[in-house]
Design a protein around this motif. Structure first.
Motif, PDB file in Angstrom:
ATOM      1  N   UNK A  39       0.818  -1.204   0.000  1.00 26.76           N
ATOM      2  CA  UNK A  39       0.000   0.000   0.000  1.00 26.76           C
ATOM      3  C   UNK A  39       0.856   1.260   0.000  1.00 26.76           C
ATOM      4  N   UNK A  40       1.885   1.266   0.832  1.00 22.56           N
ATOM      5  CA  UNK A  40       2.749   2.441   0.915  1.00 22.56           C
ATOM      6  C   UNK A  40       3.519   2.626  -0.385  1.00 22.56           C
ATOM      7  N   UNK A  41       4.088   1.543  -0.904  1.00 15.69           N
ATOM      8  CA  UNK A  41       4.862   1.630  -2.138  1.00 15.69           C
ATOM      9  C   UNK A  41       4.008   2.125  -3.301  1.00 15.69           C
ATOM     10  N   UNK A  42       2.786   1.602  -3.422  1.00 13.90           N
ATOM     11  CA  UNK A  42       1.907   2.019  -4.515  1.00 13.90           C
ATOM     12  C   UNK A  42       1.495   3.483  -4.362  1.00 13.90           C
ATOM     13  N   UNK A  43       1.298   3.928  -3.125  1.00 12.62           N
ATOM     14  CA  UNK A  43       0.929   5.328  -2.884  1.00 12.62           C
ATOM     15  C   UNK A  43       2.084   6.261  -3.248  1.00 12.62           C
ATOM     16  N   UNK A  44       3.301   5.874  -2.874  1.00 13.76           N
ATOM     17  CA  UNK A  44       4.479   6.685  -3.211  1.00 13.76           C
ATOM     18  C   UNK A  44       4.675   6.734  -4.719  1.00 13.76           C
ATOM     19  N   UNK A  45       4.503   5.604  -5.400  1.00 11.01           N
ATOM     20  CA  UNK A  45       4.636   5.574  -6.852  1.00 11.01           C
ATOM     21  C   UNK A  45       3.579   6.462  -7.519  1.00 11.01           C
ATOM     22  N   UNK A  46       2.367   6.445  -6.996  1.00 10.41           N
ATOM     23  CA  UNK A  46       1.309   7.288  -7.545  1.00 10.41           C
ATOM     24  C   UNK A  46       1.657   8.764  -7.358  1.00 10.41           C
ATOM     25  N   UNK A  47       2.183   9.094  -6.190  1.00  8.73           N
ATOM     26  CA  UNK A  47       2.605  10.470  -5.926  1.00  8.73           C
ATOM     27  C   UNK A  47       3.698  10.904  -6.902  1.00  8.73           C
ATOM     28  N   UNK A  48       4.709  10.060  -7.091  1.00 16.34           N
ATOM     29  CA  UNK A  48       5.814  10.398  -7.982  1.00 16.34           C
ATOM     30  C   UNK A  48       5.360  10.510  -9.435  1.00 16.34           C
ATOM     31  N   UNK A  49       4.461   9.607  -9.842  1.00 17.40           N
ATOM     32  CA  UNK A  49       3.947   9.654 -11.218  1.00 17.40           C
ATOM     33  C   UNK A  49       3.182  10.958 -11.452  1.00 17.40           C
ATOM     34  N   UNK A  50       2.351  11.352 -10.491  1.00 17.14           N
ATOM     35  CA  UNK A  50       1.599  12.599 -10.627  1.00 17.14           C
ATOM     36  C   UNK A  50       2.525  13.814 -10.577  1.00 17.14           C
ATOM     37  N   UNK A  51       3.557  13.748  -9.756  1.00 13.51           N
ATOM     38  CA  UNK A  51       4.504  14.859  -9.679  1.00 13.51           C
ATOM     39  C   UNK A  51       5.246  15.027 -11.001  1.00 13.51           C
TER      40      UNK A  51
END
Length: 248
Positions: A39-51
């Motif tokens: 969950x944490x890894x996917x959330x961080x990846x989503x944040x980085x992709x959006x950034x």
């Protein structure tokens, strides 16, 4: 080796940053449950992709500005909610979402940025057929911020029950609300916080006179669209309770 075949310093620095970030994330999550790590890894990846997408669509300065607005506003709203029952109703987080800052998991403010950016882009595409409209009038900023908040809250209609019933990521103090155990106040809170983040961001664009970045490509715009579509597809196939799948 042909120098032309070697990666550029920019590519190498990005790869180094990615590996360094992955190593740091793995270190922080050491000892946590595998589900929490995912969950944490996917959330961080989503944040980085959006950034990364925002840097191309909005411009780097505007993208950073949105981060600096969404993270503290999202964290403060959630902290007030988890501690005092403001905005979303009374609830408290469990360890499912990983490390916390105060009473709020660290990934939650990251998701507020990602969802606010997605809502901003989708609202512009719906109304103007462009991903970013730059500085606008106060009236237009209010209307577009409300539309972005509706888009964000539409996603929450399905994800909130899933997070409570399936993942048990947080516990609602009042569990007899009018939306599969959720209180309607929670969705009003989502509207308020998402609208506030996007509206303040639009006010900042208005103050600086910022214009959309000219470097945005189709694939950059497809990032927020693809993420939102994937999230809704997940809700439509895996939602809990099962009635939320039809809604998604």
């Amino acid at each position: 080796m042909n120098p032309k075949m070697m990666p550029s310093p920019t590519v190498l620095s990005r790869l180094a940053a990615a590996f360094g970030g992955a190593a740091l994330l793995a270190l922080l999550l050491r000892g946590w449950h595998a589900g929490t790590q995912l969950l944490v890894a996917s959330s961080v990846l989503m944040f980085l992709a959006c950034l990364a997408s925002a840097a191309r669509v909005l411009g780097q300065r505007a993208a950073i500005s949105l981060v600096l607005i969404a993270l503290p506003v999202g964290w403060l709203a959630e902290e007030m909610g988890a501690s005092y029952g403001w905005f979303f109703g009374s609830y408290h987080y469990t360890p499912v979402l990983g490390p916390q800052l105060g009473s709020v998991p660290v990934v939650i403010p990251l998701m507020w940025f990602a969802l606010s950016y997605i809502g901003y882009v989708m609202a512009n595409l719906i109304v103007w057929q462009i991903p970013a409209d730059g500085a606008t009038s106060i009236r237009r900023s209010i209307v577009m911020a409300l539309l972005a908040a509706l888009i964000v809250t539409a996603y929450d209609l399905g994800v909130d029950p899933y997070m409570v019933y399936k993942l048990k990521a947080w516990i609602m103090v009042k569990d007899d609300g009018w939306w599969f155990g959720e209180t309607l106040q929670g969705f009003a809170g989502w509207m308020l916080v998402a609208c506030s983040i996007v509206f303040v961001f639009r006010l900042l664009l208005r103050r600086t006179g910022a214009r959309p970045a000219p470097a945005a490509r189709t694939r950059d715009v497809l990032v927020p669209l693809g993420l939102y579509g994937a999230l809704m597809l997940f809700e439509a196939t895996q939602g809990v309770p099962v009635e939320t799948r039809t809604i998604a």
